[in-house]
Design a protein around this motif. Structure first.
Motif, PDB file in Angstrom:
ATOM      1  N   ASN A  28       0.393  -1.690  -0.068  1.00  0.00           N
ATOM      2  CA  ASN A  28      -0.030   0.573   0.035  1.00  0.00           C
ATOM      3  C   ASN A  28       0.918   0.995  -0.049  1.00  0.00           C
ATOM      4  OD1 ASN A  28      -2.446  -1.028  -0.604  1.00  0.00           O
ATOM      5  ND2 ASN A  28      -2.057  -1.276   1.988  1.00  0.00           N
ATOM      6  N   GLU A  29       2.349   1.008   0.633  1.00  0.00           N
ATOM      7  CA  GLU A  29       3.368   2.144   0.746  1.00  0.00           C
ATOM      8  C   GLU A  29       3.243   3.029  -0.688  1.00  0.00           C
ATOM      9  OE1 GLU A  29       7.706   3.650   2.356  1.00  0.00           O
ATOM     10  OE2 GLU A  29       6.239   1.855   2.812  1.00  0.00           O
ATOM     11  N   VAL A  30       3.754   1.404  -1.414  1.00  0.00           N
ATOM     12  CA  VAL A  30       4.511   2.233  -3.008  1.00  0.00           C
ATOM     13  C   VAL A  30       2.979   2.479  -4.443  1.00  0.00           C
ATOM     14  CG1 VAL A  30       4.658   0.811  -4.925  1.00  0.00           C
ATOM     15  CG2 VAL A  30       5.778   0.555  -3.090  1.00  0.00           C
ATOM     16  N   ARG A  31       1.561   1.432  -3.665  1.00  0.00           N
ATOM     17  CA  ARG A  31       0.527   2.626  -4.129  1.00  0.00           C
ATOM     18  C   ARG A  31       0.503   3.811  -3.575  1.00  0.00           C
ATOM     19  NH1 ARG A  31      -2.069  -2.899  -1.955  1.00  0.00           N
ATOM     20  NH2 ARG A  31      -0.935  -3.996  -3.156  1.00  0.00           N
ATOM     21  N   MET A  32       0.636   4.318  -3.096  1.00  0.00           N
ATOM     22  CA  MET A  32      -0.098   5.656  -2.410  1.00  0.00           C
ATOM     23  C   MET A  32       1.069   6.828  -3.208  1.00  0.00           C
ATOM     24  SD  MET A  32      -2.977   5.761  -1.058  1.00  0.00           S
ATOM     25  CE  MET A  32      -2.760   7.378  -1.210  1.00  0.00           C
ATOM     26  N   LYS A  33       2.616   6.046  -3.048  1.00  0.00           N
ATOM     27  CA  LYS A  33       3.190   6.681  -3.846  1.00  0.00           C
ATOM     28  C   LYS A  33       3.173   6.971  -5.035  1.00  0.00           C
ATOM     29  CE  LYS A  33       8.124   7.323  -4.943  1.00  0.00           C
ATOM     30  NZ  LYS A  33       9.248   6.032  -5.224  1.00  0.00           N
ATOM     31  N   TYR A  34       2.597   6.711  -5.438  1.00  0.00           N
ATOM     32  CA  TYR A  34       2.605   6.641  -7.318  1.00  0.00           C
ATOM     33  C   TYR A  34       1.150   7.270  -6.747  1.00  0.00           C
ATOM     34  CZ  TYR A  34       6.267   4.136  -8.214  1.00  0.00           C
ATOM     35  OH  TYR A  34       7.836   3.306  -8.300  1.00  0.00           O
ATOM     36  N   LEU A  35       0.046   6.662  -6.679  1.00  0.00           N
ATOM     37  CA  LEU A  35      -1.224   7.805  -6.745  1.00  0.00           C
ATOM     38  C   LEU A  35      -1.517   9.322  -5.858  1.00  0.00           C
ATOM     39  CD1 LEU A  35      -3.267   5.173  -5.306  1.00  0.00           C
ATOM     40  CD2 LEU A  35      -3.193   5.822  -7.556  1.00  0.00           C
ATOM     41  N   GLY A  36       0.299   9.540  -5.517  1.00  0.00           N
ATOM     42  CA  GLY A  36      -0.908  10.855  -4.563  1.00  0.00           C
ATOM     43  C   GLY A  36       0.436  11.119  -5.144  1.00  0.00           C
ATOM     44  N   LYS A  49      -8.017   8.023 -12.287  1.00  0.00           N
ATOM     45  CA  LYS A  49      -6.851   6.815 -11.435  1.00  0.00           C
ATOM     46  C   LYS A  49      -7.846   5.076 -11.387  1.00  0.00           C
ATOM     47  CE  LYS A  49      -3.732   9.888  -9.693  1.00  0.00           C
ATOM     48  NZ  LYS A  49      -3.566  10.992  -8.316  1.00  0.00           N
ATOM     49  N   ILE A  50      -6.869   4.053 -11.960  1.00  0.00           N
ATOM     50  CA  ILE A  50      -7.298   2.711 -12.286  1.00  0.00           C
ATOM     51  C   ILE A  50      -6.255   1.762 -11.021  1.00  0.00           C
ATOM     52  CG2 ILE A  50      -8.490   1.100 -13.629  1.00  0.00           C
ATOM     53  CD1 ILE A  50      -8.766   3.365 -15.565  1.00  0.00           C
ATOM     54  N   LEU A  51      -6.581   1.233 -10.571  1.00  0.00           N
ATOM     55  CA  LEU A  51      -6.034  -0.126 -10.277  1.00  0.00           C
ATOM     56  C   LEU A  51      -6.422  -1.370 -10.719  1.00  0.00           C
ATOM     57  CD1 LEU A  51      -4.104  -0.990  -7.746  1.00  0.00           C
ATOM     58  CD2 LEU A  51      -5.316  -0.972  -6.165  1.00  0.00           C
ATOM     59  N   VAL A  52      -5.622  -2.037 -11.452  1.00  0.00           N
ATOM     60  CA  VAL A  52      -5.826  -3.302 -11.781  1.00  0.00           C
ATOM     61  C   VAL A  52      -5.203  -4.305 -10.679  1.00  0.00           C
ATOM     62  CG1 VAL A  52      -5.485  -5.044 -13.697  1.00  0.00           C
ATOM     63  CG2 VAL A  52      -5.485  -2.402 -13.687  1.00  0.00           C
ATOM     64  N   LEU A  53      -5.875  -5.401 -10.476  1.00  0.00           N
ATOM     65  CA  LEU A  53      -5.759  -6.782  -9.347  1.00  0.00           C
ATOM     66  C   LEU A  53      -5.282  -8.053 -10.157  1.00  0.00           C
ATOM     67  CD1 LEU A  53      -7.498  -5.475  -7.101  1.00  0.00           C
ATOM     68  CD2 LEU A  53      -5.126  -5.271  -6.996  1.00  0.00           C
ATOM     69  N   PHE A  54      -4.509  -8.401  -9.851  1.00  0.00           N
ATOM     70  CA  PHE A  54      -4.426  -9.960 -10.945  1.00  0.00           C
ATOM     71  C   PHE A  54      -3.936 -10.820  -9.987  1.00  0.00           C
ATOM     72  CE2 PHE A  54      -2.900  -6.883 -13.429  1.00  0.00           C
ATOM     73  CZ  PHE A  54      -3.186  -7.459 -14.434  1.00  0.00           C
ATOM     74  N   PRO A  55      -5.522 -11.280  -9.246  1.00  0.00           N
ATOM     75  CA  PRO A  55      -5.460 -12.448  -8.322  1.00  0.00           C
ATOM     76  C   PRO A  55      -4.438 -13.459  -8.207  1.00  0.00           C
ATOM     77  CG  PRO A  55      -7.555 -11.427  -8.084  1.00  0.00           C
ATOM     78  CD  PRO A  55      -5.776 -11.104  -9.663  1.00  0.00           C
ATOM     79  N   SER A  56      -3.340 -14.038  -7.472  1.00  0.00           N
ATOM     80  CA  SER A  56      -3.058 -15.101  -8.044  1.00  0.00           C
ATOM     81  C   SER A  56      -2.531 -15.970  -6.588  1.00  0.00           C
ATOM     82  CB  SER A  56      -1.865 -15.238  -8.833  1.00  0.00           C
ATOM     83  OG  SER A  56      -1.080 -16.069  -9.475  1.00  0.00           O
ATOM     84  N   ASN A  57      -1.555 -16.865  -7.122  1.00  0.00           N
ATOM     85  CA  ASN A  57      -0.993 -17.278  -5.909  1.00  0.00           C
ATOM     86  C   ASN A  57       0.382 -18.035  -5.959  1.00  0.00           C
ATOM     87  OD1 ASN A  57      -0.768 -20.076  -7.158  1.00  0.00           O
ATOM     88  ND2 ASN A  57      -3.180 -19.997  -6.545  1.00  0.00           N
ATOM     89  N   TYR A  58       1.170 -18.346  -5.093  1.00  0.00           N
ATOM     90  CA  TYR A  58       2.523 -18.862  -5.331  1.00  0.00           C
ATOM     91  C   TYR A  58       2.576 -20.527  -6.129  1.00  0.00           C
ATOM     92  CZ  TYR A  58       6.935 -21.169  -4.538  1.00  0.00           C
ATOM     93  OH  TYR A  58       8.193 -21.434  -5.570  1.00  0.00           O
ATOM     94  N   LYS A  59       1.446 -20.936  -6.065  1.00  0.00           N
ATOM     95  CA  LYS A  59       1.737 -22.337  -6.927  1.00  0.00           C
ATOM     96  C   LYS A  59       1.539 -22.084  -8.424  1.00  0.00           C
ATOM     97  CE  LYS A  59      -0.380 -26.665  -8.739  1.00  0.00           C
ATOM     98  NZ  LYS A  59      -1.239 -27.629  -7.401  1.00  0.00           N
ATOM     99  N   ASN A  77      -6.399  -1.552   0.784  1.00  0.00           N
ATOM    100  CA  ASN A  77      -6.638  -0.996   1.835  1.00  0.00           C
ATOM    101  C   ASN A  77      -7.358   0.110   1.462  1.00  0.00           C
ATOM    102  OD1 ASN A  77      -5.353   1.298   1.667  1.00  0.00           O
ATOM    103  ND2 ASN A  77      -3.119   0.244   3.279  1.00  0.00           N
ATOM    104  N   GLU A  78      -8.062   0.898   2.473  1.00  0.00           N
ATOM    105  CA  GLU A  78      -8.997   1.877   2.311  1.00  0.00           C
ATOM    106  C   GLU A  78      -8.739   2.632   1.537  1.00  0.00           C
ATOM    107  OE1 GLU A  78     -12.594   1.434   2.260  1.00  0.00           O
ATOM    108  OE2 GLU A  78     -12.414  -0.425   2.539  1.00  0.00           O
ATOM    109  N   GLU A  79      -6.763   3.190   2.551  1.00  0.00           N
ATOM    110  CA  GLU A  79      -7.027   4.572   1.395  1.00  0.00           C
ATOM    111  C   GLU A  79      -6.389   4.233   0.063  1.00  0.00           C
ATOM    112  OE1 GLU A  79      -3.270   7.618   2.654  1.00  0.00           O
ATOM    113  OE2 GLU A  79      -3.036   5.242   2.869  1.00  0.00           O
ATOM    114  N   VAL A  80      -5.362   3.385  -0.093  1.00  0.00           N
ATOM    115  CA  VAL A  80      -5.674   2.983  -1.846  1.00  0.00           C
ATOM    116  C   VAL A  80      -6.674   3.267  -2.449  1.00  0.00           C
ATOM    117  CG1 VAL A  80      -4.690   1.383  -3.256  1.00  0.00           C
ATOM    118  CG2 VAL A  80      -3.368   1.474  -1.491  1.00  0.00           C
ATOM    119  N   LEU A  81      -8.399   2.389  -1.904  1.00  0.00           N
ATOM    120  CA  LEU A  81      -9.740   2.262  -2.425  1.00  0.00           C
ATOM    121  C   LEU A  81     -10.290   3.217  -2.770  1.00  0.00           C
ATOM    122  CD1 LEU A  81     -10.228  -1.131  -1.561  1.00  0.00           C
ATOM    123  CD2 LEU A  81      -9.279  -0.865  -3.749  1.00  0.00           C
TER     124      LEU A  81
END
Length: 156
Positions: free
Chosen positions: A84-92, A100-110, A141-145
Motif C-alpha cells: 500500500n505504501e508503494v501504491r500510495m506513492k504513485y497515486l499521490g 486513476k485505475i487500480l488493476v489487480l491480478f489475483p494469483s498464488n504461489y503455485k 487498503n481503504e486509503e488506496v481504494l
C-alpha cells in the motif's frame, strides 16, 4: 482526460501481457515497465539489482514524461506495486492524471511459480525471491481504494 493505470500483483501473474493487450487497443497508451527500465539501466542484465535507486527514479520520471505526450494519455504503471505504501506513492505523486485505475491480478504461489518457470531463463525470478515477494504482497487498503476512481480485477 489523462488516465493512470496501476497494475498490482505478484510476479508472473500476467501484468505485462495485460498491459500490452490493453495498449494495442487504446491510442495514446504508454507502458512504464520496471523490468524494461532495469534492463535499460543495467545494459541488459535483468538480474542486476545493484542500481535500484536509479531504476526507480527513471521509472517514476517516465510516468510523468509519458503523461505529457497527449492530452488523453493513458500511462500503465507495470510493476509489482505490491504494498500500500508503494501504491500510495504513485497515486499521490501523479496529480496530472484525472482518472486513476487500480488493476489487480489475483494469483498464488503455485500458479505464479508455474508461469515463472515458463519464462526465458534470464528473466525468471529465482524461486526463493518469488516466495518472499508472494508473502510480501498486501491487499489494497481503504486509503488506496479511496484514492482510485476504479478497481479492475483480472482473473486469467
Amino acid at each position: 482526460m489523462k488516465t493512470l493505470i496501476m497494475l498490482s500483483a505478484i510476479p508472473a501473474s500476467g501484468k505485462t501481457t495485460w498491459a500490452k493487450e490493453y495498449q494495442s487497443t487504446h491510442p495514446h497508451c504508454y507502458i512504464v515497465n520496471s523490468d524494461d527500465v532495469r534492463m535499460e539501466v543495467t545494459h541488459g542484465d535483468y538480474q542486476d539489482h545493484s542500481h535500484q535507486k536509479e531504476v526507480w527514479e527513471l521509472f517514476e520520471k517516465r510516468i510523468h514524461e509519458y503523461a505529457t505526450l497527449a492530452d488523453d494519455a493513458t500511462v500503465i504503471v507495470d510493476a509489482l506495486n505490491d504494498t500500500n505504501e508503494v501504491r500510495m506513492k504513485y497515486l499521490g505523486t501523479t496529480p496530472e492524471f484525472d482518472h486513476k485505475i487500480l488493476v489487480l491480478f489475483p494469483s498464488n504461489y503455485k500458479k505464479s511459480s508455474k508461469y515463472n518457470g515458463m519464462r526465458e531463463e534470464e528473466i525468471r525470478v529465482p524461486e526463493n525471491i518469488l516466495k518472499i515477494l508472494v508473502n510480501k504482497f498486501e491487499e489494497p487498503n481503504e486509503e488506496v481504494l479511496n484514492s482510485v476512481n476504479e478497481v479492475i480485477t483480472v482473473n486469467w
